[in-house]
Write a protein that holds these residues in place. Structure first.
Motif, PDB file in Angstrom:
ATOM      1  N   ARG A  58      -9.974   6.121  -2.455  1.00 39.86           N
ATOM      2  CA  ARG A  58      -8.934   6.932  -3.086  1.00 39.86           C
ATOM      3  C   ARG A  58      -9.135   7.042  -4.595  1.00 39.86           C
ATOM      4  NH1 ARG A  58      -4.298   9.509  -0.742  1.00 39.86           N
ATOM      5  NH2 ARG A  58      -4.315   8.872   1.393  1.00 39.86           N
ATOM      6  N   ALA A  76       0.389   2.106   6.930  1.00 35.31           N
ATOM      7  CA  ALA A  76       1.120   2.558   5.743  1.00 35.31           C
ATOM      8  C   ALA A  76       0.459   2.021   4.481  1.00 35.31           C
ATOM      9  CB  ALA A  76       2.579   2.106   5.824  1.00 35.31           C
ATOM     10  N   PHE A  77       0.008   0.783   4.515  1.00 36.65           N
ATOM     11  CA  PHE A  77      -0.665   0.192   3.357  1.00 36.65           C
ATOM     12  C   PHE A  77      -1.966   0.922   3.063  1.00 36.65           C
ATOM     13  CE2 PHE A  77      -3.666  -2.969   1.645  1.00 36.65           C
ATOM     14  CZ  PHE A  77      -3.030  -3.247   0.446  1.00 36.65           C
ATOM     15  N   LYS A 110      -2.707   4.004   3.779  1.00 36.33           N
ATOM     16  CA  LYS A 110      -2.441   5.348   3.262  1.00 36.33           C
ATOM     17  C   LYS A 110      -2.192   5.313   1.764  1.00 36.33           C
ATOM     18  CE  LYS A 110      -0.605   7.621   7.341  1.00 36.33           C
ATOM     19  NZ  LYS A 110       0.586   8.185   7.988  1.00 36.33           N
ATOM     20  N   ARG A 111      -1.536   4.260   1.311  1.00 34.11           N
ATOM     21  CA  ARG A 111      -1.250   4.152  -0.121  1.00 34.11           C
ATOM     22  C   ARG A 111      -2.469   3.725  -0.927  1.00 34.11           C
ATOM     23  NH1 ARG A 111       3.941   4.252  -2.095  1.00 34.11           N
ATOM     24  NH2 ARG A 111       5.534   4.310  -0.507  1.00 34.11           N
ATOM     25  N   VAL A 112      -3.205   2.767  -0.422  1.00 31.36           N
ATOM     26  CA  VAL A 112      -4.285   2.188  -1.195  1.00 31.36           C
ATOM     27  C   VAL A 112      -5.642   2.660  -0.719  1.00 31.36           C
ATOM     28  CG1 VAL A 112      -5.221  -0.002  -2.029  1.00 31.36           C
ATOM     29  CG2 VAL A 112      -2.825   0.153  -1.447  1.00 31.36           C
TER      30      VAL A 112
END
Length: 161
Positions: A65, A56-57, A59-61
């Motif tokens: 990106r 999950a971390f 995917k966000r960072v």
């Protein structure tokens, strides 16, 4: 005979003690096995939880990106077949119309991005708060389609109206 009976009772009591010790030993072995199984299950749950948190971390960072979203943005996409799509991509203010399918990408057209799209891209928060939200657009499209449908039924010569 009394000596035989006393020796047999002694062997019986020792046998009973042996059975009692083996039963209590089996119970303690089962408890130890369950405790070990519980500890193993808890450790596995902790490892799976750490894996889910890390994914999950990421995917966000996620790596890359920040650089990838600056110059390239997908504006629209539509399917024209089972595996073929037409995609509009915005590259630094220029829209590229691309055909994607069959393991290849084909350049179909190139045009400058509309001014309103450039303005919306520079201020997305004000565009999201505008009065032309999804609900408003959906309601107007629904009214338009309903009027068009009923007016076309009225014009048909064999209509029920």
């Amino acid at each position: 005979m009394s000596q035989t009976s006393s020796s047999s009772s002694a062997s019986f009591s020792s046998a009973t003690q042996g059975v009692a010790e083996s039963v209590s030993g089996a119970q303690s072995d089962a408890l130890i096995g369950l405790a070990t199984l519980g500890k193993t299950a808890l450790a596995l749950a902790v490892v799976i939880g750490i894996i889910l948190l890390c994914s999950a971390f990421l995917k966000r960072v996620g790596p890359g990106r920040k650089g990838s979203g600056q110059h390239l943005k997908m504006v629209a996409s539509t399917a024209v077949g089972q595996r073929e799509r037409v995609v509009i991509v915005d590259v630094k203010g220029t829209w590229l119309v691309l055909g994607v399918g069959g393991g290849q990408i084909t350049h179909l057209h190139e045009m400058p991005a509309p001014e309103e799209e450039i303005a919306n891209a520079s201020a997305p928060s004000t565009a999201a708060q505008g009065s032309d939200g999804f609900a408003t657009r959906f309601a107007s499209a629904l009214r338009h389609n309903t009027k068009e449908r009923f007016s076309s039924q009225d014009r048909k010569p064999g209509g029920d109206a």
